[in-house]
Scaffold this motif. Structure first.
Motif, PDB file in Angstrom:
ATOM      1  N   ALA A  56       0.772  -1.196  -0.192  1.00 30.32           N
ATOM      2  CA  ALA A  56       0.129   0.019   0.077  1.00 30.32           C
ATOM      3  C   ALA A  56       0.856   1.390  -0.147  1.00 30.32           C
ATOM      4  O   ALA A  56       1.607   1.501   0.594  1.00 30.32           O
ATOM      5  CB  ALA A  56      -0.824   0.159   1.310  1.00 30.32           C
ATOM      6  N   TYR A  57       0.465   2.188  -0.892  1.00 28.18           N
ATOM      7  CA  TYR A  57       1.041   3.681  -0.780  1.00 28.18           C
ATOM      8  C   TYR A  57       0.032   4.641   0.027  1.00 28.18           C
ATOM      9  O   TYR A  57      -1.188   4.346  -0.434  1.00 28.18           O
ATOM     10  CB  TYR A  57       1.430   4.027  -2.238  1.00 28.18           C
ATOM     11  N   ARG A  58       0.495   5.487   0.512  1.00 27.84           N
ATOM     12  CA  ARG A  58      -0.061   6.255   1.192  1.00 27.84           C
ATOM     13  C   ARG A  58      -0.602   7.518   0.224  1.00 27.84           C
ATOM     14  O   ARG A  58       0.331   8.330  -0.241  1.00 27.84           O
ATOM     15  CB  ARG A  58       0.566   6.944   2.530  1.00 27.84           C
ATOM     16  N   ALA A  59      -1.765   8.150   0.130  1.00 19.49           N
ATOM     17  CA  ALA A  59      -2.240   9.110  -0.659  1.00 19.49           C
ATOM     18  C   ALA A  59      -2.490  10.421   0.288  1.00 19.49           C
ATOM     19  O   ALA A  59      -3.468  10.107   1.013  1.00 19.49           O
ATOM     20  CB  ALA A  59      -3.364   9.008  -1.519  1.00 19.49           C
ATOM     21  N   SER A  60      -1.747  11.672   0.179  1.00 11.59           N
ATOM     22  CA  SER A  60      -1.966  12.663   1.006  1.00 11.59           C
ATOM     23  C   SER A  60      -1.432  13.736   0.275  1.00 11.59           C
ATOM     24  O   SER A  60      -0.645  13.956  -0.776  1.00 11.59           O
ATOM     25  CB  SER A  60      -0.963  12.499   2.130  1.00 11.59           C
ATOM     26  N   PRO A  61      -2.017  15.155   0.699  1.00 12.63           N
ATOM     27  CA  PRO A  61      -1.624  16.220  -0.099  1.00 12.63           C
ATOM     28  C   PRO A  61      -0.027  16.588  -0.177  1.00 12.63           C
ATOM     29  O   PRO A  61       0.500  17.272  -0.990  1.00 12.63           O
ATOM     30  CB  PRO A  61      -2.379  17.275   0.742  1.00 12.63           C
ATOM     31  N   SER A  62       0.640  16.018   0.979  1.00 14.47           N
ATOM     32  CA  SER A  62       2.121  16.213   0.900  1.00 14.47           C
ATOM     33  C   SER A  62       2.739  15.009   1.813  1.00 14.47           C
ATOM     34  O   SER A  62       1.869  14.369   2.487  1.00 14.47           O
ATOM     35  CB  SER A  62       2.430  17.726   1.487  1.00 14.47           C
ATOM     36  N   TYR A  63       3.937  14.815   1.910  1.00 13.66           N
ATOM     37  CA  TYR A  63       4.537  13.835   2.844  1.00 13.66           C
ATOM     38  C   TYR A  63       4.064  13.680   4.027  1.00 13.66           C
ATOM     39  O   TYR A  63       3.677  12.544   4.776  1.00 13.66           O
ATOM     40  CB  TYR A  63       5.959  13.968   2.641  1.00 13.66           C
ATOM     41  N   SER A  64       4.094  14.959   4.895  1.00 15.30           N
ATOM     42  CA  SER A  64       3.564  15.045   6.076  1.00 15.30           C
ATOM     43  C   SER A  64       2.117  15.337   6.321  1.00 15.30           C
ATOM     44  O   SER A  64       1.479  15.705   7.520  1.00 15.30           O
ATOM     45  CB  SER A  64       4.395  16.245   6.711  1.00 15.30           C
ATOM     46  N   GLY A  65       1.238  15.429   5.022  1.00 13.86           N
ATOM     47  CA  GLY A  65      -0.088  15.851   5.122  1.00 13.86           C
ATOM     48  C   GLY A  65      -0.905  14.617   5.773  1.00 13.86           C
ATOM     49  O   GLY A  65      -0.378  13.613   5.857  1.00 13.86           O
ATOM     50  N   LYS A  82       0.767  11.283  -6.105  1.00 14.57           N
ATOM     51  CA  LYS A  82       2.331  11.685  -5.749  1.00 14.57           C
ATOM     52  C   LYS A  82       2.864  10.388  -4.974  1.00 14.57           C
ATOM     53  O   LYS A  82       2.581  10.091  -3.810  1.00 14.57           O
ATOM     54  CB  LYS A  82       2.259  12.743  -4.700  1.00 14.57           C
ATOM     55  N   GLN A  83       4.231  10.021  -5.492  1.00 13.86           N
ATOM     56  CA  GLN A  83       4.769   8.919  -4.856  1.00 13.86           C
ATOM     57  C   GLN A  83       6.090   9.313  -4.095  1.00 13.86           C
ATOM     58  O   GLN A  83       6.869  10.035  -4.484  1.00 13.86           O
ATOM     59  CB  GLN A  83       4.914   7.635  -6.014  1.00 13.86           C
TER      60      GLN A  83
END
Length: 272
Positions: A56-65, A82-83
């Motif tokens: 699983a990859y995490r989908a978020s607005p930014s790395y720390s989002g 964004k990966q």
């Protein structure tokens, strides 16, 4: 339904894909998105899904989002998500035939069984950042799995920043990536060990040979960019020996916010 196509003439002239607003938590979204990905895989509707990673990859607005949802790695490009990855450049010093100390770099050759870029050259250690893993945690994990590098050695890697770019793939589409980069100076006697079969060979080459292989397109594209960043930071590529040095360095860290990606897609479609 899980996804819908929406259009707003002012903000999104080409339309956009939206998640069902009734899916109110990351856990709910992740379950339903996985179901869609499995259906696409089973119906053979998106070629990269054939190489299902079960990661699983995490989908978020930014790395720390805040996490919006998690998605199967092989399907992340389908939505332009964004990966993130972590790359370690391993180097050492050896005495050349002239009796001078010369920097050498360890590189690996990707196994022919890899679903992406089989047989191309790579960093000694590199990997995507899976959901729930930190950057350094990823590099230490990959170091052990790919190169048999002990935690004690891998922990010595120095975090040196990141590179950012848009990647365009004929099958996976256009998506942004950020790679967090690490340097590690290794003893001249160090030898990596093939562990998980994702690497077929390791080589320790002088920088001239590494650069020659980059020019021959023998490296996985983003790994070549990581090496260029390393050569800039260590003073091997400078404004005195490389034309357009400043613009080249700027391209190592692209603005890859969603709005920039969308403007690029508009331009490609003749809308701007």
């Amino acid at each position: 339904s899980v996804f819908s196509v929406q259009s707003d003439s002012e903000r999104w002239p080409l339309g956009c894909v939206a998640l069902d607003p009734s899916l109110s938590t990351p856990e709910e979204r992740s379950v339903r998105v996985r179901e869609v990905c499995e259906q696409i895989r089973d119906n053979d509707e998106f070629a990269p899904m054939k190489a299902w990673r079960n990661e699983a990859y995490r989908a978020s607005p930014s790395y720390s989002g805040a996490e919006l949802f998690a998605i199967e790695r092989s399907g992340a490009g389908m939505l332009g998500i964004k990966q993130y990855g972590a790359h370690m450049t391993g180097y050492t010093w050896k005495t050349n035939d002239s009796g001078q100390r010369e920097m050498h770099m360890w590189v690996g050759r990707r196994a022919l069984t890899k679903p992406t870029f089989p047989g191309l050259l790579d960093q000694i250690v590199a990997g995507g950042i899976g959901n729930g893993l930190g950057v350094r945690e990823t590099i230490v994990k990959e170091a052990e799995e790919e190169a048999g590098m002990s935690t004690d050695i891998a922990e010595r890697a120095v975090a040196t920043g990141c590179i950012s770019y848009f990647f365009e793939d004929p099958q996976r589409g256009i998506f942004p990536e950020t790679e967090f980069v690490f340097d590690i100076e290794l003893p001249s006697s160090y030898e990596p060990t093939i562990i998980d079969g994702e690497v077929s060979d390791f080589y320790c080459w002088p920088l001239d040979e590494v650069c020659r292989r980059i020019c021959l397109d023998e490296f996985k594209p983003n790994c070549a960019v990581v090496i260029i960043d390393f050569l800039v930071r260590h003073g091997f590529i400078t404004a005195d020996n490389f034309q357009d040095f400043d613009s080249m360095v700027a391209r190592l860290r692209r603005d890859i916010t969603p709005s920039v990606l969308y403007q690029a897609i508009l331009a490609m479609n003749g809308k701007q």
